[in-house]
Structures are given as C-alpha cells and as structure tokens.
Design a protein around this motif. Structure first.
Motif, mmCIF file in Angstrom:
data_model
loop_
_atom_site.group_PDB
_atom_site.id
_atom_site.type_symbol
_atom_site.label_atom_id
_atom_site.label_comp_id
_atom_site.label_asym_id
_atom_site.label_seq_id
_atom_site.Cartn_x
_atom_site.Cartn_y
_atom_site.Cartn_z
ATOM 1 N N SER A 78 58.785 33.184 40.601
ATOM 2 C CA SER A 78 57.825 34.066 39.944
ATOM 3 C C SER A 78 57.274 33.334 38.725
ATOM 4 N N LEU A 79 55.960 33.068 38.741
ATOM 5 C CA LEU A 79 55.320 32.284 37.682
ATOM 6 C C LEU A 79 54.520 33.192 36.756
ATOM 7 N N GLY A 80 54.707 33.028 35.449
ATOM 8 C CA GLY A 80 54.009 33.859 34.467
ATOM 9 C C GLY A 80 52.675 33.271 34.070
ATOM 10 N N LEU A 81 51.599 33.759 34.660
ATOM 11 C CA LEU A 81 50.262 33.282 34.315
ATOM 12 C C LEU A 81 49.645 34.116 33.196
ATOM 13 N N GLN A 82 49.556 35.418 33.393
ATOM 14 C CA GLN A 82 48.995 36.429 32.492
ATOM 15 C C GLN A 82 47.463 36.498 32.519
ATOM 16 N N ALA A 83 46.767 35.399 32.349
ATOM 17 C CA ALA A 83 45.297 35.411 32.384
ATOM 18 C C ALA A 83 44.807 33.997 32.672
ATOM 19 N N VAL A 84 43.570 33.892 33.162
ATOM 20 C CA VAL A 84 43.022 32.564 33.442
ATOM 21 C C VAL A 84 42.132 32.069 32.312
ATOM 22 N N GLN A 85 41.764 32.951 31.369
ATOM 23 C CA GLN A 85 40.873 32.568 30.274
ATOM 24 C C GLN A 85 41.682 31.952 29.128
ATOM 25 N N PRO A 86 41.334 30.741 28.697
ATOM 26 C CA PRO A 86 42.110 30.066 27.647
ATOM 27 C C PRO A 86 42.142 30.839 26.332
ATOM 28 N N GLU A 87 41.045 31.514 25.971
ATOM 29 C CA GLU A 87 41.024 32.236 24.701
ATOM 30 C C GLU A 87 41.987 33.422 24.710
ATOM 31 N N LEU A 88 42.175 34.055 25.879
ATOM 32 C CA LEU A 88 43.124 35.170 25.970
ATOM 33 C C LEU A 88 44.556 34.663 25.913
ATOM 34 N N LEU A 89 44.835 33.574 26.613
ATOM 35 C CA LEU A 89 46.185 32.997 26.572
ATOM 36 C C LEU A 89 46.555 32.607 25.146
ATOM 37 N N GLU A 90 45.613 32.016 24.426
ATOM 38 C CA GLU A 90 45.872 31.624 23.040
ATOM 39 C C GLU A 90 46.091 32.859 22.162
ATOM 40 N N ARG A 91 45.306 33.906 22.399
ATOM 41 C CA ARG A 91 45.395 35.120 21.583
ATOM 42 C C ARG A 91 46.752 35.799 21.722
ATOM 43 N N ILE A 92 47.353 35.736 22.893
ATOM 44 C CA ILE A 92 48.649 36.398 23.094
ATOM 45 C C ILE A 92 49.824 35.424 22.925
ATOM 46 N N GLY A 93 49.518 34.243 22.386
ATOM 47 C CA GLY A 93 50.594 33.322 22.016
ATOM 48 C C GLY A 93 51.173 32.497 23.141
ATOM 49 N N ARG A 94 50.472 32.424 24.263
ATOM 50 C CA ARG A 94 50.964 31.598 25.368
ATOM 51 C C ARG A 94 50.623 30.129 25.107
ATOM 52 N N ILE A 95 51.517 29.240 25.516
ATOM 53 C CA ILE A 95 51.302 27.820 25.235
ATOM 54 C C ILE A 95 50.936 27.043 26.498
ATOM 55 N N HIS A 96 50.673 27.773 27.601
ATOM 56 C CA HIS A 96 50.237 27.103 28.818
ATOM 57 C C HIS A 96 48.761 27.373 29.066
ATOM 58 N N THR A 97 48.196 26.634 29.985
ATOM 59 C CA THR A 97 46.819 26.808 30.418
ATOM 60 C C THR A 97 46.808 27.169 31.901
ATOM 61 N N TYR A 98 45.640 27.542 32.387
ATOM 62 C CA TYR A 98 45.525 27.825 33.823
ATOM 63 C C TYR A 98 45.790 26.550 34.624
ATOM 64 N N ALA A 99 45.388 25.407 34.095
ATOM 65 C CA ALA A 99 45.663 24.135 34.769
ATOM 66 C C ALA A 99 47.170 23.889 34.876
ATOM 67 N N ASP A 100 47.921 24.262 33.828
ATOM 68 C CA ASP A 100 49.383 24.153 33.874
ATOM 69 C C ASP A 100 49.939 25.022 34.991
ATOM 70 N N PHE A 101 49.383 26.225 35.131
ATOM 71 C CA PHE A 101 49.826 27.137 36.184
ATOM 72 C C PHE A 101 49.618 26.514 37.556
ATOM 73 N N LEU A 102 48.462 25.911 37.768
ATOM 74 C CA LEU A 102 48.176 25.293 39.060
ATOM 75 C C LEU A 102 49.131 24.135 39.336
ATOM 76 N N ARG A 103 49.475 23.375 38.294
ATOM 77 C CA ARG A 103 50.432 22.275 38.473
ATOM 78 C C ARG A 103 51.817 22.830 38.826
ATOM 79 N N ALA A 104 52.208 23.930 38.182
ATOM 80 C CA ALA A 104 53.502 24.542 38.481
ATOM 81 C C ALA A 104 53.528 25.084 39.910
ATOM 82 N N LEU A 105 52.426 25.693 40.327
ATOM 83 C CA LEU A 105 52.326 26.207 41.693
ATOM 84 C C LEU A 105 52.449 25.070 42.699
ATOM 85 N N GLU A 106 51.791 23.962 42.415
ATOM 86 C CA GLU A 106 51.865 22.793 43.296
ATOM 87 C C GLU A 106 53.293 22.245 43.354
ATOM 88 N N ALA A 107 53.977 22.215 42.195
ATOM 89 C CA ALA A 107 55.361 21.723 42.161
ATOM 90 C C ALA A 107 56.272 22.629 42.979
#
Length: 270
Positions: A78-107
């Motif tokens: 179970s992977l925690g994405l939350q949102a694909v928009q970088p400004e929303l991820l930054e606003r809620i204190g997440r330190i990953h990007t959507y690109a990071d999510f795609l790399r994790a999914l690939e792994a």
C-alpha cells in the motif's frame, strides 16, 4: 524489540491476514523489517495463503526493500500518494513527488507485487474539485488493484490545525467526483473510503467491518480479541517502557457487552 516481545503474549495464535502499517514501515533500514517479521512470527504464525500487506511511502521504498518484503512473504503493498499536484504535497508536508510514487510503483512491480494499493486524499487545504478529480483519474489509469480515498481531518495540536479546508459542500462534491471516476475505471466501492478491482478487496480491512478478531501490536495499536477491545500507549517511549517493565503497553481494556456487540453489528455490518 518491544513489538516482538508483545507478540509473545499471543504465542500459538495464527494470523490469516497481516497488515504492517498505520505509519511508515518503509522508513526502517534494510534488514530491520526482516528482524521484525521473523521475530513476531516466532510467536504468531502466518497461515499459508494469508494476505500480507506492508505500507510504504514513495520516498523511502527502494528496490532492495521491495525485494526484502517479497522475500518475507508480503504479497500486497500500500503506497501513500495523497495527491499528484506538487503544491498540494508540499502544503501537507509530504516529502515525496508524484515521480517518486511512480518509481516506488515500478520497484514494487519489479519485486513481483501484483496486488498494489494507493492512498489518495481530498479536502486538503486549498485543494480544488478539479485537482481532486485529476488525482483520482491519474491513479485509476495506473496498474493498481486497490485505491483508498480519505478525507483529511485536521486534529487539534497538529501543525496543520487551523488551515482552511474546503467547505462541506465542496468536500462532498470531491467525494462524489472521485467515486464516479474510480467506479468508471472498474474500482468498486466496498467500504466507506476503499475501492477495489474485483477480488482485490483488502481482506484485513474487511475484518474491522465484520467484527472478526484482530490483534494490534505496537504503539497506539488497537485490538478486538476474545470478546474485548483494548489499545496500547500512544507515545512510543511510554509503550516501550510499558513493555520493558510490565510486559504490556496496554492502557485501555473494555469487555464487550451484549449491547456493545449489537451496537457494533448495526454500526459496522449494515
């Protein structure tokens, strides 16, 4: 060490589902997950064919960790994405990007996982209906079998408390928009916040809604076991101290009455 010791209180039991999460298990360095799982398994066996889920954050799941989890018998991530928009991820204190999510999914896929879930959130501060629907549309097109869509609830005392969230009308519009997009993509809603492809419903999650026994190990863990509900210390240091001194981190214990069982059945199963 404390969790492994707590598992000894249930020696001889066998789990037909396992869920490591409610936090960021992938933060553990390589090798520590193996120590945890093998240590707990010395007391609590894992039934053949059991659903075995591990939660992971996109920024901390590496190909090596994904392979380690698969080798331990985990068959669902179970992977925690939350949102694909970088400004929303930054606003809620997440330190990953959507690109990071795609790399994790690939792994995860490379390690052999075919049953993969993603968490998304709505009612985020400053989020628009279009952004919520874009996130849902994006993840629905990915090779996922399960998607959880949670509304953000800001708790007093947390850094984000007091931020302006979408009003109730927009909150509901986001939920209905997300549901329509996911259902059109083949994800059926089987629980309040969870959507799955046919046959990919989270077996462990369903236990909570069908009043089956489950044991929670670790700080802030909750259990429903042998006719009672109980919970552990919220603070990590207090939990570890409790396990060291008393052999338990438990702080609440309530025996379920007949009224409780009837109330829970109405609330959860209907």
């Amino acid at each position: 060490d404390a969790v492994i010791r707590e598992a000894e209180n249930y020696a001889g039991e066998t789990a037909d589902s396992v869920f490591i999460g409610g936090g960021t298990p992938s933060f553990l360095p390589e090798g520590e997950m193996r120590r945890l799982v093998e240590g707990v398994a010395c007391s609590i066996g894992i039934a053949p064919g059991a659903e075995f889920t591990i939660e992971a954050n996109p920024n901390s799941l590496t190909p090596q960790k994904a392979r380690e989890y698969a080798a331990l018998g985990a068959n669902r991530l179970s992977l925690g994405l939350q949102a694909v928009q970088p400004e929303l991820l930054e606003r809620i204190g997440r330190i990953h990007t959507y690109a990071d999510f795609l790399r994790a999914l690939e792994a995860a896929q490379a390690a052999g996982f075919s049953n993969i879930s993603a968490d998304i959130m709505y009612a985020l501060p400053g989020q628009t209906l279009a952004q919520a629907e874009e996130t849902a549309r994006t993840v629905a097109a990915l090779p996922l079998s399960h998607i959880s869509a949670y509304a953000l609830k800001l708790e007093k005392g947390t850094p984000m408390y007091g931020m302006k969230q979408p009003d109730e009308e927009l909150d509901r519009a986001m939920f209905h928009g997300i549901r329509a997009i996911l259902e059109k993509a083949g994800f059926a809603r089987y629980e309040i916040s969870n959507f799955a492809k046919p046959g990919r419903e989270c077996a462990h999650n369903i236990k909570y809604w069908t009043l089956k026994d489950y044991v929670g190990l670790g700080a802030a863990a909750h259990s429903c076991y042998q006719g009672a509900r109980f919970s552990n210390e919220d603070r990590l240091d207090s939990y570890i101290e409790g396990m060291a001194k008393k052999g338990t981190g438990r702080i609440t214990y309530v025996k379920r009455s007949e009224y409780d069982r009837i109330f829970e059945k109405i609330m959860l199963e209907t």
